[in-house]
Design a protein around this motif. Structure first.
Motif, short mmCIF file in Angstrom:
data_model
loop_
_atom_site.label_atom_id
_atom_site.label_comp_id
_atom_site.label_asym_id
_atom_site.label_seq_id
_atom_site.Cartn_x
_atom_site.Cartn_y
_atom_site.Cartn_z
N PHE A 110 5.85 2.78 -4.71
CA PHE A 110 4.98 2.05 -3.78
C PHE A 110 4.45 2.86 -2.60
O PHE A 110 3.49 2.47 -1.96
N TRP A 111 5.10 3.96 -2.29
CA TRP A 111 4.73 4.67 -1.07
C TRP A 111 4.18 6.06 -1.28
O TRP A 111 3.99 6.81 -0.32
N ARG A 112 3.95 6.42 -2.55
CA ARG A 112 3.23 7.68 -2.76
C ARG A 112 1.74 7.35 -2.87
O ARG A 112 1.36 6.27 -3.30
N ASP A 113 0.91 8.32 -2.49
CA ASP A 113 -0.53 8.14 -2.65
C ASP A 113 -0.97 8.80 -3.96
O ASP A 113 -0.20 9.49 -4.62
N GLU A 114 -2.22 8.54 -4.29
CA GLU A 114 -2.75 8.93 -5.60
C GLU A 114 -2.44 10.38 -5.99
O GLU A 114 -1.99 10.64 -7.10
N HIS A 115 -2.66 11.31 -5.06
CA HIS A 115 -2.48 12.72 -5.41
C HIS A 115 -1.02 13.09 -5.66
O HIS A 115 -0.72 14.18 -6.12
N GLU A 116 -0.10 12.18 -5.32
CA GLU A 116 1.33 12.46 -5.54
C GLU A 116 1.82 11.92 -6.88
O GLU A 116 2.97 12.12 -7.23
N THR A 265 -11.16 8.30 -11.91
CA THR A 265 -11.61 7.35 -10.89
C THR A 265 -10.95 5.98 -11.06
O THR A 265 -11.06 5.12 -10.20
N LEU A 266 -10.27 5.78 -12.19
CA LEU A 266 -9.64 4.47 -12.43
C LEU A 266 -8.32 4.32 -11.66
O LEU A 266 -7.85 3.21 -11.43
N MET A 267 -7.74 5.45 -11.29
CA MET A 267 -6.38 5.44 -10.77
C MET A 267 -6.26 4.73 -9.41
O MET A 267 -5.31 4.00 -9.16
N GLY A 268 -7.25 4.95 -8.55
CA GLY A 268 -7.19 4.34 -7.21
C GLY A 268 -7.12 2.82 -7.29
O GLY A 268 -6.36 2.17 -6.57
N HIS A 269 -7.93 2.25 -8.19
CA HIS A 269 -7.95 0.79 -8.35
C HIS A 269 -6.60 0.28 -8.85
O HIS A 269 -6.10 -0.74 -8.39
N THR A 272 -4.07 0.42 -6.03
CA THR A 272 -4.33 -0.62 -5.02
C THR A 272 -3.62 -1.90 -5.40
O THR A 272 -2.94 -2.53 -4.60
N GLU A 273 -3.76 -2.26 -6.67
CA GLU A 273 -3.12 -3.49 -7.12
C GLU A 273 -1.60 -3.34 -7.18
O GLU A 273 -0.86 -4.25 -6.82
N LEU A 274 -1.15 -2.17 -7.66
CA LEU A 274 0.29 -1.94 -7.80
C LEU A 274 1.00 -1.95 -6.44
O LEU A 274 2.12 -2.42 -6.32
N GLN A 275 0.33 -1.41 -5.43
CA GLN A 275 1.02 -1.12 -4.17
C GLN A 275 0.71 -2.06 -3.00
O GLN A 275 1.35 -1.97 -1.96
#
Lengths: 286, 168
Positions: A110-116, A265-269, A272-275
């Motif tokens: 929940f607390w990592r960002d996309e690039h991690e 580009t799908l990962m951010g979306h 968002t929902e997961l976290q």
């Protein structure tokens, strides 16, 4: 490491659920769930476990979307069952990965960002229609079946144990999606036309699963070389596709770099929902 | 798998108390019947019980852990530790014969062959017997059923649907 946490093994579980970066610590002492409990993953093994755990987590999240939307009740249940298995694998793998940096499975999810995140691009691909989801699942389960069979030879006891458990479950996932590939291919002209397109759409993301890199080279012996899993994967896929009288798709491999934290580009979306819930309500627990 | 029950009387007592805990999803079975209960021991710092999860994502394991803890506390053990192990991986081969019999009485067809039959290039196909009328004219409706461990079947003789505990 913005979410360092010290887990005191003798802490009163009902006492201070102290925040670390406003995340509550799961009172379940997960460190004890794994064989060789108290073992800490080396940074390299942790990075490897994170790849596998992120793959399972993201695909589980995707399959969860189908709950109450499946084409029929039985499939609704099948996809939720598969999602649950994958979530179980993700929990074990991410918990283990977190031991290297003092982070919990929830911190990592929940607390990592996309690039991690270290998952492959295949699991980020859209659910699409039911055939799209099945095509993605079939290719991924075929890969996982090889991976977990070989990972049982690992020199790391925790990875061995997780792989031993996961392989039995993945075999059911593979069988389920293979059966649907056969049904779609042999069903109607329309179902056949569409499963061909579905397979072609996800095919560019296959190669990424089998790329050796510096990490897997350093871990030679401890984990299977990704490239060594390709032959078994090809065998499984070609057996099922030839049974279905389908050709192996021809498609240029995508420039997929998920293992380095570069995502589609799908990962951010997805994230968002997961976290959003734990980030909106830090420290909330069920 | 009764061989897991410790020989030491004090540890055996802990085992016997933990062994009464039912599976919350299939309450007719105890965790001993299922093969989920792996060991019980008594140490200077309290008692320790080890369980193994059936499926990786099975939510029942947390309930089982809580139930074992509270049962042992009720029996007067103050310091109770329940741990999990993933290795060796759980298999339906560990289900007791008594457990299989209880499952069938309850209306769930028990696992009907050894897990080894699910490996290798040739998969064994075994008839699943209807737990109600005992006919073997049955068919699988859905491989994935109400819980991770069950499939949904239908009996073509008595026409009733029933759950089948998958070989794992």
């Amino acid at each position: 490491m913005s979410h360092d946490v010290e887990l005191d093994p003798h802490a009163d579980p009902h006492g201070d659920l102290h925040g670390h970066g406003d995340v509550s610590v799961d009172e379940l002492r997960l460190a004890d769930e794994l064989p060789g409990s108290g073992t800490t993953a080396t940074p390299d093994i942790a990075e490897y476990a994170m790849r596998l755990g992120d793959d399972a987590l993201i695909l589980s999240q995707q399959l969860g979307w189908w709950v109450a939307k499946g084409p029929e009740l039985e499939e609704d249940l099948a996809l939720s069952n598969i999602a649950l298995d994958l979530l179980g694998h993700a929990r074990a793998l991410l918990h283990f990965a977190g031991t290297a940096s003092g982070r919990s499975e929830d911190d990592l999810a929940f607390w990592r960002d996309e690039h991690e995140f270290r998952n492959c691009w295949l699991v980020e691909q859209r659910n699409g229609h039911y055939g799209d989801t099945i095509a993605r699942q079939f290719l991924f389960s075929a890969y996982q079946a090889e991976l977990y069979r070989e990972l049982q030879q690992s020199t790391d006891p925790t990875l061995r144990a997780i792989a031993g458990k996961a392989e039995r479950e993945v075999r059911y996932h593979l069988d389920h999606s293979a059966q649907w590939i056969l049904r779609f291919a042999g069903g109607t002209d329309e179902s056949r036309r569409r499963i061909i397109i579905s397979l072609r759409d996800v095919w560019p993301y296959v190669d990424e699963l089998f790329v050796d890199d510096e990490l897997t080279e350093r871990l030679t012996g401890a984990v299977p070389r990704p490239s060594s899993l390709r032959a078994g994967f090809d065998r499984t896929v070609s057996t099922v596709l030839s049974e279905a009288a389908l050709e192996i798709p021809q498609a240029q491999p995508a420039w997929a770099q998920g293992r380095s934290g570069i995502h589609s580009t799908l990962m951010g979306h997805l994230l968002t929902e997961l976290q959003w819930l734990p980030r909106r309500h830090p420290g909330a627990s069920w | 798998m009764t061989t897991l029950r410790p020989a030491d009387p004090a540890a055996a007592r802990v085992w016997d108390i933990a062994a009464q805990v039912p599976d919350p999803e299939v309450p007719v079975l105890t965790i001993e019947d299922l093969g989920v209960l792996r060991s019980a021991s008594v140490g200077s710092d309290g008692v320790r019980v080890v369980l193994t999860p059936t499926y990786s994502g099975c939510p029942a394991i947390d309930q089982m852990r809580d139930d074992v803890t509270s049962k042992l506390r009720e029996a007067g053990y103050e310091r109770v530790e329940v741990d999990y192990t993933l290795s060796p991986a759980w298999t339906t081969d560990w289900m007791s014969e008594a457990g299989k019999h209880k499952l069938e009485e309850y209306g769930i067809a028990p696992p009907n062959f050894r897990a080894a039959g699910r490996q290798g290039p040739v998969l064994v196909q075994m008839a699943v017997k209807c737990p109600r009328c005992h006919s073997t004219s049955t068919r699988e409706i859905a491989r994935f059923g109400s819980t991770s461990c069950k499939s949904l079947y239908e009996c073509t003789a008595c026409l009733e649907p029933f759950d089948y505990f998958k070989v794992h």
